[in-house]
Design a protein around this motif. Structure first.
Motif, PDB file in Angstrom:
ATOM      1  N   CYS A 156       0.840  -1.191   0.000  1.00 40.74           N
ATOM      2  CA  CYS A 156       0.000   0.000   0.000  1.00 40.74           C
ATOM      3  C   CYS A 156       0.881   1.248   0.000  1.00 40.74           C
ATOM      4  CB  CYS A 156      -0.917   0.004   1.220  1.00 40.74           C
ATOM      5  SG  CYS A 156      -2.027   1.407   1.292  1.00 40.74           S
ATOM      6  N   CYS A 202     -10.248   0.313   7.352  1.00 43.41           N
ATOM      7  CA  CYS A 202      -9.890   1.684   7.004  1.00 43.41           C
ATOM      8  C   CYS A 202     -10.449   2.044   5.630  1.00 43.41           C
ATOM      9  CB  CYS A 202      -8.373   1.849   7.027  1.00 43.41           C
ATOM     10  SG  CYS A 202      -7.791   3.523   6.651  1.00 43.41           S
ATOM     11  N   LEU A 203     -10.310   1.135   4.679  1.00 42.93           N
ATOM     12  CA  LEU A 203     -10.838   1.351   3.330  1.00 42.93           C
ATOM     13  C   LEU A 203     -12.362   1.449   3.351  1.00 42.93           C
ATOM     14  CD1 LEU A 203      -9.586   1.486   0.437  1.00 42.93           C
ATOM     15  CD2 LEU A 203     -10.158  -0.930   0.215  1.00 42.93           C
ATOM     16  N   TRP A 206     -14.530   4.807   2.316  1.00 34.94           N
ATOM     17  CA  TRP A 206     -15.600   4.786   1.312  1.00 34.94           C
ATOM     18  C   TRP A 206     -16.885   5.357   1.893  1.00 34.94           C
ATOM     19  CZ3 TRP A 206     -20.177   1.835   1.521  1.00 34.94           C
ATOM     20  CH2 TRP A 206     -20.953   1.884   0.360  1.00 34.94           C
ATOM     21  N   VAL A 208     -11.969   4.938  -4.401  1.00 36.44           N
ATOM     22  CA  VAL A 208     -12.016   4.078  -3.218  1.00 36.44           C
ATOM     23  C   VAL A 208     -13.079   2.995  -3.382  1.00 36.44           C
ATOM     24  CG1 VAL A 208     -12.486   4.016  -0.729  1.00 36.44           C
ATOM     25  CG2 VAL A 208     -11.094   5.842  -1.687  1.00 36.44           C
ATOM     26  N   LEU A 254     -12.299  -0.835  -2.982  1.00 35.29           N
ATOM     27  CA  LEU A 254     -12.985  -1.578  -1.922  1.00 35.29           C
ATOM     28  C   LEU A 254     -13.712  -2.792  -2.479  1.00 35.29           C
ATOM     29  CD1 LEU A 254     -14.105  -1.874   1.006  1.00 35.29           C
ATOM     30  CD2 LEU A 254     -15.966  -0.360   0.305  1.00 35.29           C
ATOM     31  N   HIS A 290     -11.487  -5.651  -3.427  1.00 36.81           N
ATOM     32  CA  HIS A 290     -11.025  -6.450  -2.297  1.00 36.81           C
ATOM     33  C   HIS A 290     -12.157  -7.270  -1.670  1.00 36.81           C
ATOM     34  CE1 HIS A 290      -7.241  -4.216  -2.495  1.00 36.81           C
ATOM     35  NE2 HIS A 290      -6.749  -5.190  -1.770  1.00 36.81           N
TER      36      HIS A 290
END
Length: 291
Positions: free
Chosen positions: A131, A149-150, A154, A217, A221, A224
């Motif tokens: 990252c 955190c992500l 978002w 984001v 997101l 992932h």
């Protein structure tokens, strides 16, 4: 060490931490702008602005905003301070089976899903990716903090976009002008040409940043989320094989920990990842399928 070398080292260190600094400035700038919108420019009807409901409305919005901000900063701090590498990990003398490799940089055998990061200069357990925003690898120990955190970034950007959109709607009700459109589309040009004040530029720039940031984001997101549901890492996503997939719920548990259904609420909730990051349950062959 010469002057040029020292300068280069300082520039290199400055560039290393620049993404973290920029990310922090943007997060707090958006927070400040949305707080201003809630407190000063709250898009309520005229007869509601001085009622008790107006105070409750503002308090609810500020609580939601700072709840998300607290989770972003806390998860980011835990992510940066959690070491995902093989440093201090004892592999033991047991037989090294399928999926183990030898890392010539670290001069040691590494377990499955572990790979070397040349930015961190060390092998990382169940490495996902490096990252750049935090200068840290995403791996077995800190994936939960990275993902949360992500997730809150978002949610925070979505909230900021909605708040800015409500203000835009109020502005549009009063009339659309070429000046307002240009301010939202090209705020830099409007500022340089002296067509707007610094305050109006800051508002328009942060509003545009919210929209662009939300889209970026959101893509990252959901990418992932898809990987997590498939039981894969970023390094494994291109493969049609999913040898580590244990089913949807178990895949989420492997990434977010034993309390995956609660850990996203607060970083203080303990949710250690199952296993040791060295041995994984395998549901298929680790070797590539030959055509």
């Amino acid at each position: 060490m010469g002057l040029g070398t020292r300068l280069w080292c300082h520039v290199e260190n400055f560039c290393k931490y620049m993404p973290i600094v920029l990310n922090t400035v943007l997060v707090f700038s958006i927070t400040a702008e949305v707080s201003y919108l809630v407190i000063v420019e709250a898009p309520l009807e005229a007869d509601q602005k001085k009622t008790e409901w107006s105070t409750i409305w503002k308090a609810m919005h500020l609580f939601a905003q700072y709840f998300m901000l607290g989770n972003i900063t806390w998860n980011a701090w835990l992510f940066v301070n959690t070491n995902p590498s093989i440093r201090g990990v004892f592999f033991g003398e047991e037989a090294m089976g399928q999926g183990w490799r030898y890392c010539y940089a670290c001069e040691t055998h590494t377990p499955p899903r572990c790979s070397h990061c040349f930015d961190c200069n060390v092998c990382v357990l169940r490495r996902d990716h490096h990252c750049v925003f935090f200068g840290q690898c995403v791996g077995f120990q800190n994936f939960r903090f990275f993902f949360c955190c992500l997730l809150f970034m978002w949610a925070g950007l979505l909230y900021a976009v909605v708040m800015n959109a409500e203000v835009f709607i109020v502005i549009l009700k009063e009339g659309v002008t070429l000046h307002s459109i240009m301010l939202l589309m090209v705020p830099w040009i409007m500022l340089v040409s002296g067509q707007v004040t610094a305050q109006a530029f800051a508002f328009a720039f942060i509003a545009d940043t919210c929209v662009v940031g939300f889209l970026l984001v959101a893509g990252f997101l959901f990418f992932h989320v898809a990987l997590m549901l498939r039981g894969q890492t970023t390094r494994e996503w291109h493969s049609s094989r999913r040898p580590y997939s244990l089913g949807t719920v178990h895949n989420i548990r492997e990434c977010l920990g034993t309390r995956w259904y609660l850990c996203w609420l607060c970083p203080l909730i303990s949710s250690p990842p199952p296993g040791d990051g060295i041995h994984f349950l395998v549901t298929g062959s680790l070797e590539p399928v030959r055509p």
